[in-house]
Design an enzyme around this catalytic site. Structure first.
Site, short mmCIF file in Angstrom:
data_model
loop_
_atom_site.label_atom_id
_atom_site.label_comp_id
_atom_site.label_asym_id
_atom_site.label_seq_id
_atom_site.Cartn_x
_atom_site.Cartn_y
_atom_site.Cartn_z
CG ASP A 8 -24.39 17.16 -66.47
OD1 ASP A 8 -24.95 16.34 -67.23
OD2 ASP A 8 -23.97 18.27 -66.87
CD GLU A 68 -29.21 15.79 -68.20
OE1 GLU A 68 -29.55 16.68 -67.42
OE2 GLU A 68 -28.68 16.03 -69.30
CG ASP A 141 -20.15 20.56 -67.02
OD1 ASP A 141 -20.23 19.68 -67.88
OD2 ASP A 141 -19.61 21.67 -67.23
#
Lengths: 160, 160
Positions: A8, A68, A141
């Protein structure tokens, strides 16, 4: 066995997870957070991120890397900084022969909950449930990085 | 003597220049283009850019690194890709102890021509004139990289 490193991305906080898929299912190898010091120059922060991702790849030897995809709906300046972090994360992967793939936040939500607009709380619950954890890793996260790797492994896109 | 590496960042084409400032003025040490192959995966292209910038820093030992600031007025997707290239360029600098500074396109134009909205043709002429060249280097990315380094050395911002 497939071992995937899920990331992430961010500049201040990079969540990461290493998941492995075997005949018995998908399991969590490790997950954690790379935090950079906002008071040091940007180049050093990028070097910290690069060095940490390089260390994780050396230790866990993932065969796949998934990040992502950045959204820049909220703040374009911030998105351009996160993209610089994405650059050094992809570089770390490439230097170990890993080509990064990207997955959208909605795809991640859809893969774990069946709902592309699932809430943060719902996603945390699904991470706990699907990986057999006692509670969702913090900060968010880290939990997000697990969801990203899980979605990559479980979705059709992991075979493309 | 100050040696500055100026970079016009991009993913397909990265223009670079090395300028040195001595008591007798500002001179061009070298300038060139890092071109990446659009048919290879993004991670490899980022690795090519990182490796090339690393080589240039090893050879010319600049004491300063300056990049043109990204504008994302035209195309946000493209800006996010260029930002990933910027990330690996700054990383290459940081690993040699160079913290990157950024300069806006208008500042570059102002520093070389006195006009923050100077045309591309006018900027090329000024690069030729100020560096004592026979003609402007091609492609434009190379000439732009020279202008970026020159503006950094000549402006007030180079002393900040």
């Amino acid at each position: 066995m497939t071992v995937v490193l899920g990331v992430d991305p961010g500049l201040k906080r990079v969540g990461y997870s290493v998941l492995e898929q075997t005949n018995s299912g998908i399991g969590l190898r490790c997950a954690g957070l790379i935090a950079t010091d906002p008071t040091v120059p940007l180049g050093e922060r990028l070097a910290d991120i690069f060095g940490s991702v390089d260390d994780i790849i050396r230790e866990y030897r993932p065969s796949q890397l998934v990040l992502e995809r950045i959204l820049f709906a909220k703040n374009v300046t911030s998105a351009l900084l996160v993209a610089q972090a994405v650059g050094v994360i992809k570089l770390a992967g490439a230097r170990h022969g890993l080509e990064a793939s990207e997955i959208g936040a909605n795809q991640v939500k859809l893969a774990l909950s069946g709902d592309g607009h699932a809430s943060k709380a719902q996603m945390k619950k699904m991470v706990v449930l699907l990986l057999g954890l006692h509670r969702a890793p913090e900060p968010a996260d880290v939990s997000d990085a697990i969801a990203i790797a899980y979605a990559h492994l479980s979705g059709d896109w992991s075979r493309s």
